[in-house]
Design a protein around this motif. Structure first.
Motif, mmCIF file in Angstrom:
data_model
loop_
_atom_site.group_PDB
_atom_site.id
_atom_site.type_symbol
_atom_site.label_atom_id
_atom_site.label_comp_id
_atom_site.label_asym_id
_atom_site.label_seq_id
_atom_site.Cartn_x
_atom_site.Cartn_y
_atom_site.Cartn_z
ATOM 1 N N ALA A 57 9.530 2.115 -5.716
ATOM 2 C CA ALA A 57 8.821 1.729 -4.497
ATOM 3 C C ALA A 57 9.241 0.329 -4.076
ATOM 4 O O ALA A 57 9.713 -0.470 -4.875
ATOM 5 C CB ALA A 57 7.310 1.784 -4.725
ATOM 6 N N ALA A 58 9.059 0.048 -2.794
ATOM 7 C CA ALA A 58 9.217 -1.294 -2.240
ATOM 8 C C ALA A 58 7.852 -1.702 -1.697
ATOM 9 O O ALA A 58 7.343 -1.073 -0.767
ATOM 10 C CB ALA A 58 10.276 -1.312 -1.145
ATOM 11 N N LEU A 59 7.259 -2.732 -2.299
ATOM 12 C CA LEU A 59 5.891 -3.108 -1.970
ATOM 13 C C LEU A 59 5.837 -4.505 -1.385
ATOM 14 O O LEU A 59 6.677 -5.359 -1.693
ATOM 15 C CB LEU A 59 5.008 -3.044 -3.218
ATOM 16 C CG LEU A 59 4.960 -1.695 -3.954
ATOM 17 C CD1 LEU A 59 4.108 -1.807 -5.198
ATOM 18 C CD2 LEU A 59 4.420 -0.618 -3.022
ATOM 19 N N THR A 60 4.840 -4.737 -0.564
ATOM 20 C CA THR A 60 4.605 -6.055 0.021
ATOM 21 C C THR A 60 3.197 -6.502 -0.320
ATOM 22 O O THR A 60 2.226 -5.786 -0.059
ATOM 23 C CB THR A 60 4.793 -6.016 1.549
ATOM 24 O OG1 THR A 60 6.131 -5.633 1.853
ATOM 25 C CG2 THR A 60 4.523 -7.383 2.149
ATOM 26 N N PHE A 61 3.083 -7.693 -0.913
ATOM 27 C CA PHE A 61 1.784 -8.262 -1.246
ATOM 28 C C PHE A 61 1.528 -9.472 -0.352
ATOM 29 O O PHE A 61 2.445 -10.265 -0.112
ATOM 30 C CB PHE A 61 1.740 -8.706 -2.715
ATOM 31 C CG PHE A 61 1.908 -7.588 -3.703
ATOM 32 C CD1 PHE A 61 0.945 -6.605 -3.823
ATOM 33 C CD2 PHE A 61 3.030 -7.515 -4.510
ATOM 34 C CE1 PHE A 61 1.088 -5.569 -4.737
ATOM 35 C CE2 PHE A 61 3.189 -6.489 -5.426
ATOM 36 C CZ PHE A 61 2.213 -5.507 -5.539
ATOM 37 N N PRO A 62 0.297 -9.645 0.119
ATOM 38 C CA PRO A 62 -0.002 -10.832 0.929
ATOM 39 C C PRO A 62 0.048 -12.093 0.085
ATOM 40 O O PRO A 62 -0.295 -12.073 -1.095
ATOM 41 C CB PRO A 62 -1.425 -10.552 1.444
ATOM 42 C CG PRO A 62 -2.015 -9.612 0.447
ATOM 43 C CD PRO A 62 -0.872 -8.772 -0.064
ATOM 44 N N ALA A 63 0.473 -13.200 0.682
ATOM 45 C CA ALA A 63 0.572 -14.470 -0.056
ATOM 46 C C ALA A 63 0.391 -15.633 0.911
ATOM 47 O O ALA A 63 1.245 -16.506 1.024
ATOM 48 C CB ALA A 63 1.911 -14.568 -0.781
ATOM 49 N N CYS A 64 -0.729 -15.617 1.625
ATOM 50 C CA CYS A 64 -1.033 -16.679 2.585
ATOM 51 C C CYS A 64 -1.891 -17.726 1.870
ATOM 52 O O CYS A 64 -3.124 -17.635 1.869
ATOM 53 C CB CYS A 64 -1.756 -16.089 3.797
ATOM 54 S SG CYS A 64 -2.136 -17.292 5.073
#
Length: 508
Positions: free
Chosen positions: A335-342
């Motif tokens: 999988a290719a995942l995106t996690f928030p990091a603000c």
């Protein structure tokens, strides 16, 4: 006979509805589990077998085929145990469940049939609500976290027999509810440090106030014991309160990481302070099936890196993309995942290995090469992504003993809230919330300079040899200072203050 039970898995920080399909047919006794399960799910065979047998039901000695759909999504963890057990009982005619389509079933089974809590319940229930599923069967110890989602009926269960009795109508359980407003407002002083506890350091406090108002990144330099860590730990106390949407977003990340414990919702901004031995994967996230790292756990809060040069240089360099894009993208075969990091980065460092290079009262014992190597651990591209550089000098005896306490965090927080309110009003039709998120195109609209300001900026750009990124960060910083001053436009004083914070203190 075929049975279908709705359950849920995780994809990044989001829940995904998974249909547990169970088919029982004649043939030699066998158990086949398909649909890209991990080892934890494959081991459910033994847990489900013992749980069914130990609760007075018959485990079918026939050919059992279980499919976790969609079959192309990697599944992990024991959260499907309860759904598999109920599906087997339904498919073997030991349980009649005609309304299963309107139920989501999540939970791990013990050998005795006890339903144990699982991680990631909040995003799973949010996915169920979005899919139109009304009724949720969850472990009893996940009840507070699950009840945070409004508009669904949450039924907390202690064991397999209780779940079966509820489905048959032999047991009446009222949906579990929580007072969400009370949970959001019921806060404890988890930060422990108020700005009034810190004597002196007025310039550093002012720099952190600006950072809080516009979510700007900060680097503090100074000798050991000057108060850098104490200032950083007090920083969350001047940040704006969380909104409900922000609280849910933070809680989702902590839920899938198993860090909620007994909390129903995270109602204070996170403050993450990893040790300098942390690896790249632990800092930004990763693993065979990617999990959030410290930058995601600090989402909408503070990431504090104490003794910045002591971190592995490779770990620091991976921060560059999250600081710029406010998210982390991790690609794996599955999988290719995106996690928030603000997050707001607050960092600190000594000027040299011994720490006393810039201290007039102590002699530095480091060689020039040691100093150069130490400071060289922080690359230019990373430095360029920091907004505020502030020197924190040692506090004098008179300041500790005779100087009155400064402003409390609550007083400073009121000014920060007012500045954030102006930004929210200014950007209400845009997909940004504070000045640090301004793009070059938006800066042309909201950070316009007058003639005098342009002349000053031109001189500074040449003298400080700024990059385009450095120029833009000064403009964003100026916009925040103007907001704190309740000024419509950026004037020379706002720009001058931003420029002084932008200049890295001379350490050599």
């Amino acid at each position: 006979m075929l049975s279908q039970i709705k359950s849920s898995g995780l994809l990044g920080v989001n829940g995904v509805i998974v249909t547990v399909e169970i088919d029982i047919s004649r043939g030699l006794p066998s158990y086949s589990l398909v649909g890209l399960p991990d080892t934890g799910i494959k081991e459910s065979k033994d847990r489900v077998f013992s749980a069914i047998k130990n609760n007075g039901f018959k485990y079918p000695m026939e050919r059992i085929t279980i499919n976790l759909a969609p079959a192309d999504l990697k599944k992990e963890g024991p959260a499907f145990d309860l759904a598999i057990a109920l599906g087997i009982l339904n498919a073997s005619d030991q349980l009649t469940w005609d309304q299963s389509d309107n139920y989501l079933v999540v939970g791990e089974l013990s050998l005795s049939g006890e339903i144990r809590c699982v991680t990631g319940v909040l995003p799973m229930i949010l996915a169920a609500k979005e899919a139109g599923i009304q009724n949720i069967l969850i472990p009893y110890n996940n009840r507070y976290e699950a009840a945070v989602v409004q508009g669904v009926d949450v039924f907390p269960l202690r064991d397999l027999n209780e779940a079966i009795a509820l489905i048959k109508g032999e047991l009446i359980i009222a949906p579990f509810k929580v007072d969400l407003n009370r949970l959001l407002t019921q806060k404890i002083d988890s930060y422990g440090i108020d700005f009034s506890d810190i004597r002196g350091q007025d310039q550093a406090k002012r720099a952190l106030e600006i950072a809080a108002a516009g979510s700007h990144n900060v680097l503090m330099t100074g000798a050991p014991g000057s108060g850098k860590t104490m200032l950083a730990k007090g920083f969350p106390s001047i940040l704006p309160d969380l909104t409900l949407d922000e609280a849910l977003e933070i809680t989702k990340i902590h839920s899938i990481s198993g860090l909620l414990k007994n909390n129903a919702i995270i109602n204070q901004r996170p403050f993450r302070s990893p040790h300098h031995t942390i690896s790249k994967a632990a800092l930004v996230g990763g693993g065979r099936i990617p999990k959030p790292g410290e930058v995601s756990l600090a989402h909408l809060g503070v990431l504090f890196l104490d003794e910045l040069p002591e971190f592995q240089k490779s770990a620091l360099e991976v921060l560059r993309q999250p600081m710029e894009d406010q998210e982390v993208s991790i690609s794996r075969v599955n999988a290719a995942l995106t996690f928030p990091a603000c997050f707001t980065l607050i960092s600190s460092m000594n000027p040299c290995p011994c720490g006393f290079l810039s201290d007039p009262s102590h002699e530095c014992i480091c060689t020039p090469q040691q100093i150069k190597n130490y400071q060289g651990k922080i690359s230019g591209p990373l430095m360029d992504r920091l907004d505020i550089f502030v020197e924190v000098p040692n506090t004098t005896y008179d300041e500790l003993q005779t100087k009155p306490k400064g402003e409390t965090s609550q007083v400073i927080k009121k000014r920060v809230d007012a500045a954030r309110g102006r930004q929210n009003e200014r950007y209400r039709d845009l997909d940004i919330f504070y000045n640090a998120q301004l793009t070059p195109r938006l800066m042309e609209r909201f950070c316009t300079l007058g003639t005098a300001e342009q002349k000053l900026m031109e001189k500074v750009y040449t003298k400080m040899n700024l990059s385009a990124r450095g120029y833009h960060r000064i403009l964003k910083l100026s916009r925040t200072i103007a907001d704190l001053d309740n000024a419509e436009n950026i004037n020379v004083s706002h720009l001058a203050e931003a420029i002084q914070y932008r200049g890295m203190p001379k350490l050599t």
